[in-house]
Design a protein around this motif. Sequence first.
Motif, PDB file in Angstrom:
ATOM      1  N   LEU A  93       0.829  -1.195   0.000  1.00  0.00           N
ATOM      2  CA  LEU A  93       0.000   0.000   0.000  1.00  0.00           C
ATOM      3  C   LEU A  93       0.864   1.245   0.000  1.00  0.00           C
ATOM      4  O   LEU A  93       2.035   1.205   0.331  1.00  0.00           O
ATOM      5  CB  LEU A  93      -0.908   0.000   1.229  1.00  0.00           C
ATOM      6  N   ALA A  97       4.599   2.456   7.508  1.00  0.00           N
ATOM      7  CA  ALA A  97       5.849   1.946   8.057  1.00  0.00           C
ATOM      8  C   ALA A  97       5.624   0.493   8.454  1.00  0.00           C
ATOM      9  O   ALA A  97       4.653  -0.126   8.030  1.00  0.00           O
ATOM     10  CB  ALA A  97       6.259   2.791   9.249  1.00  0.00           C
TER      11      ALA A  97
ATOM     12  N   VAL B  81       0.716   3.278  11.535  1.00  0.00           N
ATOM     13  CA  VAL B  81       1.768   2.904  10.578  1.00  0.00           C
ATOM     14  C   VAL B  81       1.218   2.125   9.388  1.00  0.00           C
ATOM     15  O   VAL B  81       1.975   1.686   8.526  1.00  0.00           O
ATOM     16  CB  VAL B  81       2.921   2.108  11.239  1.00  0.00           C
ATOM     17  N   GLY B  82      -0.084   1.919   9.338  1.00  0.00           N
ATOM     18  CA  GLY B  82      -0.682   1.253   8.186  1.00  0.00           C
ATOM     19  C   GLY B  82      -0.694  -0.265   8.290  1.00  0.00           C
ATOM     20  O   GLY B  82      -1.033  -0.955   7.339  1.00  0.00           O
ATOM     21  N   TRP B  83      -0.328  -0.777   9.472  1.00  0.00           N
ATOM     22  CA  TRP B  83      -0.254  -2.228   9.632  1.00  0.00           C
ATOM     23  C   TRP B  83      -1.637  -2.869   9.579  1.00  0.00           C
ATOM     24  O   TRP B  83      -1.831  -3.962   9.039  1.00  0.00           O
ATOM     25  CB  TRP B  83       0.461  -2.560  10.950  1.00  0.00           C
ATOM     26  N   ARG B  85      -4.216  -1.962   7.880  1.00  0.00           N
ATOM     27  CA  ARG B  85      -4.648  -2.076   6.487  1.00  0.00           C
ATOM     28  C   ARG B  85      -3.914  -3.222   5.779  1.00  0.00           C
ATOM     29  O   ARG B  85      -4.489  -3.933   4.967  1.00  0.00           O
ATOM     30  CB  ARG B  85      -4.395  -0.755   5.745  1.00  0.00           C
ATOM     31  N   GLN B  86      -2.641  -3.388   6.128  1.00  0.00           N
ATOM     32  CA  GLN B  86      -1.874  -4.491   5.547  1.00  0.00           C
ATOM     33  C   GLN B  86      -2.497  -5.833   5.946  1.00  0.00           C
ATOM     34  O   GLN B  86      -2.627  -6.735   5.115  1.00  0.00           O
ATOM     35  CB  GLN B  86      -0.415  -4.405   6.025  1.00  0.00           C
TER      36      GLN B  86
END
Lengths: 316, 243
Positions: A93, A97, B81-83, B85-86
């Motif tokens: 995406l 991080a 940190v977007g984790w 969504r990952q």
Amino acid sequence: MTAQAPAQTDGGIRLNGLIKTFRGPHGPIHAVRGIDVSIAAGETAALLGPNGAGKSTTIDMMLGLSKPDGGTVTVFGRPPREAVDAGLIGAMLQSGALIRDVSVRELVTMMASLYPDPMDVDEALEVTGLKAMASQRTQKLSGGETQRARFALAIVSNPELLVLDEPTVAMDVEGRREFWSIMRAFAARGRTVLFATHYLEEADANADRAILMAHGRVVADGPTTEIKARVGRRTLRATLEDVDPSTLACLPGVASAERHGDAVILSCTDSDQAIRALLERYPAARDIEITGGSLEEAFLELTGEPDDEVSELVAP
Amino acid sequence: MSGLAYTRFELVRTFRNRRFYIFSIGIPILLYWVIAAPQHNKIITGTAFTYGIYYMVSLASFGTMMSMLSTGARIAGERQVGWTRQLRISPLSVRAYFRAKILTAYAMALLSLCLLYISGAILGASLPAERWLEMTGLIVIALVPLAALGILVGHLITTDSAGPAMGGLVTFLALLGGTYFPITGGVLHTIGQLLPSWWLVQAGHIALHGRGWPVRGWITVLAWTAILATGAGWAYRRDTTKV
């Protein structure tokens, strides 16, 4: 890699009449305004466009992270969520991080464990060049290494569809070059790859096809060579009095010409040819400047936005 | 299988973050030693209990509640940190995600509880074995709605609001639940009894007076479990955008 049953990737990726609108402080923001695109299984396609073109919004809908307000998405014949649950999609995406307090290997191993047919963890670390820092904690990685680790998370799933949203943003030149060579090696395994970028060169060098987006619409879609010819123009600017722009537009390598007072502005498909021809026929031309046309300008031209300069263009 | 690997991963990650558990586990223990140690054998005026046992029990509810709600701060950080969504674009199921978060929170809470019990034993708090067991069992049950609350809040707040949100929530629940001082009557008593934290504190007080929850306690805890678990599921499902 094991051969997948053909039925699994049947139908490729289909976006039909996709629409997404967000609420903004000054009224609705039409992020995606009706997109129809099909990508065949095995194809490498670039989603090319300036910031705010709707690329990430489109990708979010393709991954099932956001629901379209209109239209449909299917990934290998299934709704995105089902394709994700079946482990068919791997994605990197935009931005983001890594979580802290785990080693690179632990992180990649955990991600691999979630998928039915993952890549070998060592192989994923090897191809992304992370072998040497496999036991490092994620918070100790540099920006470029973090991006590579995020890439490893995307490919360790061994996906049929790999989606990369502006993957090279935090990388230096060398990092980019390495990144794309790994990506091409992955695509060569017959996998479908879709990446978003705002660099024409990246699309040109790494994709078979470019889908150009601007203002939430697809403005051009075709082989990268074709797209490059359409938007990869350079602008030649010179001071030259008393020559009709329509005559200049006929010079070799010139696509169109316009006049601004004493200056002429030539939009060139081949600026080398154009400048030779210009100086040969009009030795009086001076103050010459050649600049690479920005993608934004090209998009404006393609979208036909009301713009004085665009309407003044004289076709050859 | 995949879900279990994720749970193990979460546990490893949590217990490597020293700052995190020093604060969420260390603070209740530290408070206990500061308050109770100098006068652990002294009887609190107006009660039949020593400082040693009374504050062990009070801080047990406070400490375990903090462990449960601290999940929220961790989730907020992961979203930042977007984790999250990952993880959403992996086949990890909602159930496996919740299981990992809840088990990690419980691991923290139980560690906190053990350290308090050990501290209590050192400071001369003694109880019959079946009291210890009943108290611990009811605390574990009373923590279920708070585990859901931690997840719910984590998916609603951002990292910069995590401090005040968590601090405020713990204080609110602890105060009205009767952790800081006993609430014996009035409006606060009525309101307090409607909160899950009240029954968490009551679970601790079993050690003191040996009475389990009345039916009302069970209903309150069950109702909050249903409400907060539904809320947590809703918050997780809608939380797909960038933070």
